[in-house]
Write a protein that holds these residues in place. Sequence first.
Motif, PDB file in Angstrom:
ATOM      1  N   PHE A  79      59.812  56.403  30.327  1.00  0.00           N
ATOM      2  CA  PHE A  79      58.967  55.855  29.264  1.00  0.00           C
ATOM      3  C   PHE A  79      59.024  54.322  29.239  1.00  0.00           C
ATOM      4  CE2 PHE A  79      59.365  60.099  27.006  1.00  0.00           C
ATOM      5  CZ  PHE A  79      58.025  60.405  27.136  1.00  0.00           C
ATOM      6  N   ALA A  80      60.224  53.764  29.395  1.00  0.00           N
ATOM      7  CA  ALA A  80      60.380  52.303  29.343  1.00  0.00           C
ATOM      8  C   ALA A  80      59.635  51.622  30.488  1.00  0.00           C
ATOM      9  CB  ALA A  80      61.860  51.939  29.386  1.00  0.00           C
ATOM     10  N   VAL A  81      59.777  52.179  31.714  1.00  0.00           N
ATOM     11  CA  VAL A  81      59.099  51.591  32.871  1.00  0.00           C
ATOM     12  C   VAL A  81      57.580  51.699  32.712  1.00  0.00           C
ATOM     13  CG1 VAL A  81      58.718  51.816  35.351  1.00  0.00           C
ATOM     14  CG2 VAL A  81      61.035  51.983  34.434  1.00  0.00           C
ATOM     15  N   ALA A  82      57.103  52.857  32.272  1.00  0.00           N
ATOM     16  CA  ALA A  82      55.661  53.040  32.083  1.00  0.00           C
ATOM     17  C   ALA A  82      55.121  52.083  31.028  1.00  0.00           C
ATOM     18  CB  ALA A  82      55.372  54.489  31.691  1.00  0.00           C
ATOM     19  N   SER A  83      55.886  51.895  29.955  1.00  0.00           N
ATOM     20  CA  SER A  83      55.454  50.980  28.894  1.00  0.00           C
ATOM     21  C   SER A  83      55.325  49.558  29.412  1.00  0.00           C
ATOM     22  CB  SER A  83      56.445  51.035  27.731  1.00  0.00           C
ATOM     23  OG  SER A  83      56.104  50.096  26.739  1.00  0.00           O
ATOM     24  N   ILE A  84      56.318  49.110  30.177  1.00  0.00           N
ATOM     25  CA  ILE A  84      56.287  47.747  30.719  1.00  0.00           C
ATOM     26  C   ILE A  84      55.124  47.582  31.694  1.00  0.00           C
ATOM     27  CG2 ILE A  84      57.533  46.112  32.180  1.00  0.00           C
ATOM     28  CD1 ILE A  84      60.133  47.228  31.000  1.00  0.00           C
ATOM     29  N   ALA A  85      54.907  48.590  32.552  1.00  0.00           N
ATOM     30  CA  ALA A  85      53.833  48.498  33.545  1.00  0.00           C
ATOM     31  C   ALA A  85      52.466  48.428  32.870  1.00  0.00           C
ATOM     32  CB  ALA A  85      53.900  49.690  34.494  1.00  0.00           C
ATOM     33  N   LEU A  86      52.259  49.270  31.875  1.00  0.00           N
ATOM     34  CA  LEU A  86      50.974  49.258  31.178  1.00  0.00           C
ATOM     35  C   LEU A  86      50.757  47.942  30.424  1.00  0.00           C
ATOM     36  CD1 LEU A  86      50.819  52.908  29.767  1.00  0.00           C
ATOM     37  CD2 LEU A  86      49.362  51.909  31.539  1.00  0.00           C
ATOM     38  N   TYR A  87      51.818  47.430  29.820  1.00  0.00           N
ATOM     39  CA  TYR A  87      51.700  46.161  29.086  1.00  0.00           C
ATOM     40  C   TYR A  87      51.367  45.013  30.044  1.00  0.00           C
ATOM     41  CZ  TYR A  87      52.853  42.338  25.903  1.00  0.00           C
ATOM     42  OH  TYR A  87      52.800  41.204  25.126  1.00  0.00           O
ATOM     43  N   PHE A  88      52.022  45.023  31.216  1.00  0.00           N
ATOM     44  CA  PHE A  88      51.744  43.988  32.217  1.00  0.00           C
ATOM     45  C   PHE A  88      50.291  44.075  32.683  1.00  0.00           C
ATOM     46  CE2 PHE A  88      51.549  42.561  36.659  1.00  0.00           C
ATOM     47  CZ  PHE A  88      52.032  41.270  36.524  1.00  0.00           C
ATOM     48  N   ALA A  89      49.803  45.295  32.941  1.00  0.00           N
ATOM     49  CA  ALA A  89      48.408  45.462  33.363  1.00  0.00           C
ATOM     50  C   ALA A  89      47.452  45.003  32.265  1.00  0.00           C
ATOM     51  CB  ALA A  89      48.149  46.923  33.710  1.00  0.00           C
ATOM     52  N   GLY A  90      47.789  45.316  31.005  1.00  0.00           N
ATOM     53  CA  GLY A  90      46.945  44.864  29.894  1.00  0.00           C
ATOM     54  C   GLY A  90      46.883  43.356  29.797  1.00  0.00           C
ATOM     55  N   LEU A  91      48.039  42.692  29.985  1.00  0.00           N
ATOM     56  CA  LEU A  91      48.058  41.231  29.926  1.00  0.00           C
ATOM     57  C   LEU A  91      47.263  40.613  31.066  1.00  0.00           C
ATOM     58  CD1 LEU A  91      51.693  40.230  28.838  1.00  0.00           C
ATOM     59  CD2 LEU A  91      49.616  40.336  27.473  1.00  0.00           C
ATOM     60  N   MET A  92      47.298  41.234  32.229  1.00  0.00           N
ATOM     61  CA  MET A  92      46.495  40.723  33.342  1.00  0.00           C
ATOM     62  C   MET A  92      45.008  40.745  32.974  1.00  0.00           C
ATOM     63  SD  MET A  92      48.218  39.697  35.980  1.00  0.00           S
ATOM     64  CE  MET A  92      47.064  39.848  37.327  1.00  0.00           C
ATOM     65  N   CYS A  93      44.572  41.821  32.352  1.00  0.00           N
ATOM     66  CA  CYS A  93      43.163  41.930  31.960  1.00  0.00           C
ATOM     67  C   CYS A  93      42.800  40.882  30.902  1.00  0.00           C
ATOM     68  CB  CYS A  93      42.890  43.323  31.414  1.00  0.00           C
ATOM     69  SG  CYS A  93      43.002  44.651  32.649  1.00  0.00           S
ATOM     70  N   THR A  94      43.627  40.766  29.870  1.00  0.00           N
ATOM     71  CA  THR A  94      43.300  39.830  28.788  1.00  0.00           C
ATOM     72  C   THR A  94      43.405  38.379  29.254  1.00  0.00           C
ATOM     73  OG1 THR A  94      45.600  39.955  27.988  1.00  0.00           O
ATOM     74  CG2 THR A  94      43.982  41.411  26.959  1.00  0.00           C
ATOM     75  N   HIS A  95      44.307  38.087  30.185  1.00  0.00           N
ATOM     76  CA  HIS A  95      44.394  36.720  30.700  1.00  0.00           C
ATOM     77  C   HIS A  95      43.135  36.353  31.485  1.00  0.00           C
ATOM     78  CE1 HIS A  95      48.626  36.464  29.540  1.00  0.00           C
ATOM     79  NE2 HIS A  95      48.572  35.179  29.860  1.00  0.00           N
ATOM     80  N   LEU A  96      42.637  37.283  32.293  1.00  0.00           N
ATOM     81  CA  LEU A  96      41.410  36.998  33.035  1.00  0.00           C
ATOM     82  C   LEU A  96      40.256  36.714  32.086  1.00  0.00           C
ATOM     83  CD1 LEU A  96      41.652  39.691  35.862  1.00  0.00           C
ATOM     84  CD2 LEU A  96      41.884  37.217  36.128  1.00  0.00           C
ATOM     85  N   ALA A  97      40.165  37.494  31.017  1.00  0.00           N
ATOM     86  CA  ALA A  97      39.098  37.273  30.045  1.00  0.00           C
ATOM     87  C   ALA A  97      39.314  35.971  29.279  1.00  0.00           C
ATOM     88  CB  ALA A  97      39.028  38.453  29.069  1.00  0.00           C
ATOM     89  N   ALA A  98      40.572  35.674  28.931  1.00  0.00           N
ATOM     90  CA  ALA A  98      40.868  34.468  28.151  1.00  0.00           C
ATOM     91  C   ALA A  98      40.559  33.209  28.946  1.00  0.00           C
ATOM     92  CB  ALA A  98      42.334  34.472  27.725  1.00  0.00           C
ATOM     93  N   PHE A  99      40.927  33.203  30.223  1.00  0.00           N
ATOM     94  CA  PHE A  99      40.660  32.024  31.043  1.00  0.00           C
ATOM     95  C   PHE A  99      39.152  31.817  31.220  1.00  0.00           C
ATOM     96  CE2 PHE A  99      44.980  32.819  33.231  1.00  0.00           C
ATOM     97  CZ  PHE A  99      45.633  32.144  32.219  1.00  0.00           C
ATOM     98  N   ARG A 100      38.406  32.911  31.384  1.00  0.00           N
ATOM     99  CA  ARG A 100      36.963  32.775  31.505  1.00  0.00           C
ATOM    100  C   ARG A 100      36.359  32.281  30.193  1.00  0.00           C
ATOM    101  NH1 ARG A 100      33.224  35.004  34.807  1.00  0.00           N
ATOM    102  NH2 ARG A 100      34.786  34.412  36.369  1.00  0.00           N
ATOM    103  N   CYS A 101      36.875  32.775  29.078  1.00  0.00           N
ATOM    104  CA  CYS A 101      36.372  32.354  27.767  1.00  0.00           C
ATOM    105  C   CYS A 101      36.619  30.859  27.547  1.00  0.00           C
ATOM    106  CB  CYS A 101      37.051  33.163  26.664  1.00  0.00           C
ATOM    107  SG  CYS A 101      36.577  32.685  25.000  1.00  0.00           S
ATOM    108  N   ALA A 102      37.858  30.400  27.802  1.00  0.00           N
ATOM    109  CA  ALA A 102      38.178  28.984  27.614  1.00  0.00           C
ATOM    110  C   ALA A 102      37.366  28.116  28.566  1.00  0.00           C
ATOM    111  CB  ALA A 102      39.675  28.749  27.822  1.00  0.00           C
ATOM    112  N   SER A 103      37.214  28.595  29.802  1.00  0.00           N
ATOM    113  CA  SER A 103      36.429  27.831  30.780  1.00  0.00           C
ATOM    114  C   SER A 103      34.978  27.711  30.331  1.00  0.00           C
ATOM    115  CB  SER A 103      36.507  28.525  32.141  1.00  0.00           C
ATOM    116  OG  SER A 103      35.643  27.909  33.070  1.00  0.00           O
ATOM    117  N   ASN A 104      34.407  28.814  29.860  1.00  0.00           N
ATOM    118  CA  ASN A 104      33.009  28.774  29.414  1.00  0.00           C
ATOM    119  C   ASN A 104      32.843  27.926  28.164  1.00  0.00           C
ATOM    120  OD1 ASN A 104      32.177  30.357  31.519  1.00  0.00           O
ATOM    121  ND2 ASN A 104      32.088  32.257  30.353  1.00  0.00           N
ATOM    122  N   MET A 105      33.840  27.953  27.276  1.00  0.00           N
ATOM    123  CA  MET A 105      33.766  27.112  26.085  1.00  0.00           C
ATOM    124  C   MET A 105      33.707  25.644  26.482  1.00  0.00           C
ATOM    125  SD  MET A 105      36.368  28.922  23.374  1.00  0.00           S
ATOM    126  CE  MET A 105      35.884  27.877  21.995  1.00  0.00           C
TER     127      MET A 105
END
Length: 608
Positions: A79-105
């Motif tokens: 459970f701990a490993v799966a939680s960390i892996a999913l959280y890392f994947a989620g952060l990768m997605c949100t970082h890509l969106a955040a950088f595009r958002c800041a760049s477009n702003m």
Amino acid sequence: MSDSPAPRREGGAVGRLLAFAGERRRLTYLGCALSAVSMLISFGPYVCIWFAARDLIAVAPDWSRASTISTYGWWALGFAVASIALYFAGLMCTHLAAFRCASNMRKRSVGHLMHASLGYFDTHASGALRRVVDGCAAETEGLLAHKLPDTAGSVAMIVGMLALFFVFDWRLGVACLVPVAVSLACMFYMMGGRGMDFMTRYMESLVKMNKTGTEYVRGIPVVKVFQQTVFSFRAFHDSIEEFTRLAQDYAVKWCQTPQSLSLTVISAAAVFLVPVALLVVPGEADLARLAANFAFYAIFSAVIPTAMTRVMFMSEAFQSAADAVSRVEEVLAAPVIEAPASPCSPRDNSIRFEDVSFSYEGAEAPALDHVSFEVPAGATVALVGPSGGGKTTAASLVPRFWDAGSGRVLVGGVDVRDVDPAELMGRVAFVFQANRLFSQSILENVRAARPDATREEVMAALEAAQCGDIVEKLPDGVDSVYGAGGTHLSGGEVQRLMLARAILKDAPIVVLDEATAFADPENEVKIQAAFRRLARGRDGAPRTVLMVAHRLSTVRNADKIVVLDRGRVAEQGTHDELLSAGGLYARMWADYERAVSWRISSVEGGVA
């Protein structure tokens, strides 16, 4: 310039932010979902601990009979490993969106400012705009990349936490809810109406401090000349004091007590379990199960501080992001110079003001009030009058730094709003009193007026603008980089370089605003010679010149003089005609003559 209203700010701050991310906003949704699932899976180890505690207590004291303990341990690890892996994947997605958002702003803000009316930059300091374009975009990165997925995780955590509170023993679950309720009440107190008001004033104070800080840095030479300290620049000092007082007052007077209470109760959540356990023990039939439940809740209560801390920072991030996106939207609402649908070309190079009125935003009185005058093609017309009379404003309407509120400004018989902006800017060369050189060579600084100009053409323009002595004294001549290696110029020398730019551009219409403002007598003589050269085109034909001046000696030979006072045309005519009229210009000329004839002479016992 567009007269359309500012864009409507529909939706919440997050929705308006995600609009900047374009197609990548889907990654934000995916990242938040992964973060929420990650948080729910992170409860697995706690459930495994409960099962392990239950089995151990059931076989006590013969611990060897608890054969499934190792299985629970492996499940907890999974459970701990799966939680960390999913959280890392989620952060990768949100970082890509955040950088595009800041760049477009940043791109949209800068792109919009590139088309904004040039007058907008006179009323909005560069420090404040930099803070909005760069600083506000950077602030949104933290929200979209971290706070938003953490918020989704926090919501999932709270929902899952509430469910687990009542799965094993509702009585102990209620005990764990007490610190949660107290902490939420404290947060609402801190982040409520006054908290939002604070965040707005906090961001305004940051922008103000950036603005005045930039101005102070630019004014350091003046401060040093007069041997002053930082306190001599009152606006910068006051903005720092205001920011400090604002932050301290909010932290000490408004947040100190509720924050201390919130941290205390959530950090000691397990303490609330003890009295409840003591109350239910006497009537409990299955003490072993109660002990297992107590152990679970005592361990699981450690999740409460994490969840509540995330909620607290989430609220702060949303407030900051809401203010940031609002400020970026204000920049995007700046008036822009728009090309007409069916552009017209001026017939000649004349300028005419027809009943023109103009008011600056927030001003009580109009800068120009029903102003009418004409500058015939090839003529030189001077605008004079007391300070604040509207001279610079009138001059800035010709190249469309602003658009007239009413009336028309015509170039070649065509309203400037009906001329393609590129064609209008190509027809007009302007030299204003506040000029700055780029950190480039003198050659490139002058060539900025016409990037395709050859080196020989730039040198010819410098010579025509009486800049020969400037080039000779520089270490690398015309290739010397301004601001590097001690390459600095006086105000009058910079003005001559600006005139060289105007000469190189070879535009048929020239607008000059206080072009001798920084000139000493020697520079003024050379600037006047540059004026005479600028007033003639490359083919020798006279240019149309509209000039603003306080030094009346520079306008004496103008074809016509227009006297502006309090936004109105007080009188107009030639120098001799205005002197004969005995009006405002005649009084100004008399004052000028007394000023130039004033001398200091030594007399016995003092100075006359």
